[in-house]
Write a protein that holds these residues in place. Sequence first.
Motif, PDB file in Angstrom:
ATOM      1  N   GLU A  47       0.827  -1.211   0.000  1.00  0.00           N
ATOM      2  CA  GLU A  47       0.000   0.000   0.000  1.00  0.00           C
ATOM      3  C   GLU A  47       0.861   1.260   0.000  1.00  0.00           C
ATOM      4  O   GLU A  47       0.588   2.212  -0.735  1.00  0.00           O
ATOM      5  N   HIS A  94      -6.389  -3.370   0.686  1.00  0.00           N
ATOM      6  CA  HIS A  94      -4.999  -3.857   0.662  1.00  0.00           C
ATOM      7  C   HIS A  94      -5.042  -5.276   1.182  1.00  0.00           C
ATOM      8  O   HIS A  94      -5.460  -5.502   2.323  1.00  0.00           O
ATOM      9  N   VAL A 104      -3.435  -4.308  -4.073  1.00  0.00           N
ATOM     10  CA  VAL A 104      -4.032  -3.058  -3.610  1.00  0.00           C
ATOM     11  C   VAL A 104      -5.051  -2.622  -4.656  1.00  0.00           C
ATOM     12  O   VAL A 104      -4.737  -2.572  -5.843  1.00  0.00           O
TER      13      VAL A 104
END
Length: 140
Positions: A47, A94, A104
């Motif tokens: 992320e 995520h 993600v």
Amino acid sequence: MRKATTPTACPCGRLQGTGAKAQPVAYADCCGRFLDHWDTQPAPDAEHLMRSRYTAFVRERADYLLATWHPSHRPVTLDFDPATQWLGLEVRGHWVQDADHAEVEFVARHRLGGRAVRLHERSRFVREGGRWFYVDGDHR
């Protein structure tokens, strides 16, 4: 009297705090530490890498984008359209598959030639040698 300065908010839109008291995180404390020091401070997870790559698009940092693109899918060069105006990023999820694979889902919005564009993607990331890399993604 000295005027107080407000740090520049990171383009990725990350907030600290919750609810009405949530404040934008400064670029230097967010994606800036990865973009400006990518050789010594890799993103800690997929992320963070995805957010920093969005910020790299906003700041037209081809060096960072190419360095964080997995070699199996990395383009030779990367060009930016100067008419692109980035409008925002929304991270929708995520997911960690294992220690070295994650996904993600995000929506990145921008305007190009007066036309609104929405990129909705579920991206795949892999960690190799302690660094996360963007592999590819499926558009939604």
